[in-house]
Design a protein around this motif. Structure first.
Motif, short mmCIF file in Angstrom:
data_model
loop_
_atom_site.label_atom_id
_atom_site.label_comp_id
_atom_site.label_asym_id
_atom_site.label_seq_id
_atom_site.Cartn_x
_atom_site.Cartn_y
_atom_site.Cartn_z
N UNK A 89 0.92 -1.29 0.00
CA UNK A 89 0.07 0.04 -0.06
C UNK A 89 0.83 1.41 -0.03
N UNK A 90 1.94 1.29 -0.65
CA UNK A 90 2.79 2.45 -1.08
C UNK A 90 2.94 2.90 -2.47
N UNK A 91 2.66 3.89 -2.65
CA UNK A 91 2.63 4.45 -4.11
C UNK A 91 3.56 5.70 -4.20
N UNK A 92 4.34 5.82 -5.32
CA UNK A 92 5.27 6.78 -5.50
C UNK A 92 5.30 7.63 -6.92
N UNK A 93 5.21 8.80 -6.97
CA UNK A 93 5.03 9.39 -8.35
C UNK A 93 6.02 10.62 -8.28
N UNK A 94 6.82 10.63 -9.18
CA UNK A 94 7.98 11.48 -9.48
C UNK A 94 7.90 12.13 -10.77
N UNK A 95 8.20 13.42 -10.97
CA UNK A 95 8.41 13.98 -12.23
C UNK A 95 9.69 14.86 -12.11
N UNK A 96 10.55 14.65 -13.02
CA UNK A 96 11.87 15.20 -13.19
C UNK A 96 11.78 15.94 -14.49
N UNK A 152 12.16 18.92 -9.48
CA UNK A 152 11.47 17.49 -9.32
C UNK A 152 10.34 17.58 -8.41
N UNK A 153 9.27 16.85 -8.64
CA UNK A 153 8.23 16.98 -7.74
C UNK A 153 8.12 15.32 -7.36
N UNK A 154 8.13 15.03 -6.09
CA UNK A 154 8.08 13.51 -5.67
C UNK A 154 7.16 13.44 -4.77
N UNK A 155 6.11 12.48 -4.83
CA UNK A 155 5.03 12.42 -3.75
C UNK A 155 5.26 10.76 -3.42
N UNK A 156 5.07 10.54 -2.24
CA UNK A 156 5.04 9.10 -1.69
C UNK A 156 3.88 8.94 -0.82
N UNK A 157 2.96 8.15 -1.03
CA UNK A 157 1.86 7.93 0.15
C UNK A 157 1.87 6.43 0.45
N UNK A 158 1.93 6.21 1.84
CA UNK A 158 1.91 4.71 2.30
C UNK A 158 0.60 4.78 3.34
N UNK A 159 0.06 3.78 3.07
CA UNK A 159 -1.03 3.41 4.16
C UNK A 159 -2.15 4.38 4.12
#
Length: 165
Positions: free
Chosen positions: A87-94, A100-107
């Motif tokens: 249940x962990x998702x990472x999204x990055x735009x470089x 850079x934009x980096x998002x991580x959501x976990x649980x």
């Protein structure tokens, strides 16, 4: 669906460009669907879709290296890691200029929030499988899913960006 996989989109790149990060085509073809469930964590497949080179893998070999890819190829890179089991998702735009934009959501909790937010993420409360798919499509302006099961993805070899450094 319940996916664990990495998906990396490199704008305007070709498979040949990946030689700069130590990845090359093997001449073997597969589908992204097969790659995403491969027991081999180093399996990576690539295909061009609407001006983007899309890489799919069952692990995080390439997707975790969005900055390396972006600076080596001087291209915009969008990287998504789907981790349904954890249940962990990472999204990055470089971007080419290295912003850079980096998002991580976990649980369901935001654990990483770096860089200026993208207008496309305003409608996304939490990263999950469906919201990541939407975000990928909106940020890159490409829909990779119709080609996901196509059998003409190129299987790459080389061990990925980290070994090429």
């Amino acid at each position: 669906m319940g996916m664990n996989m990495g998906m990396t989109l490199v704008q305007g790149a070709t498979v040949e460009d990946l030689a700069a990060v130590g990845l090359r085509a093997t001449g073997v073809l597969s589908s992204a669907e097969q790659a995403s469930v491969s027991p081999d964590p180093q399996m990576v497949v690539a295909r061009q879709i609407d001006g983007w080179l899309v890489l799919v893998e069952p692990g995080t070999l390439v997707a975790a290296e969005d900055e390396t890819l972006s600076s080596a190829l001087h291209r915009r890179v969008v990287a998504a890691l789907f981790g349904s089991t954890s249940d962990t998702y990472s999204f990055a735009v470089c971007e080419v200029d290295r912003t850079r934009r980096h998002l991580v959501d976990s649980m369901g909790e935001r654990v990483v929030d770096e860089g200026a937010s993208l207008p496309q993420e305003n409608r996304v409360e939490t990263l999950a499988e469906d919201t990541m798919i939407d975000l990928l499509g909106e940020v890159a302006g490409v829909n990779v899913w119709p080609a996901f099961a196509a059998p003409d993805w190129e299987v790459l070899a080389g061990g990925g960006p980290t070994t090429a450094m």
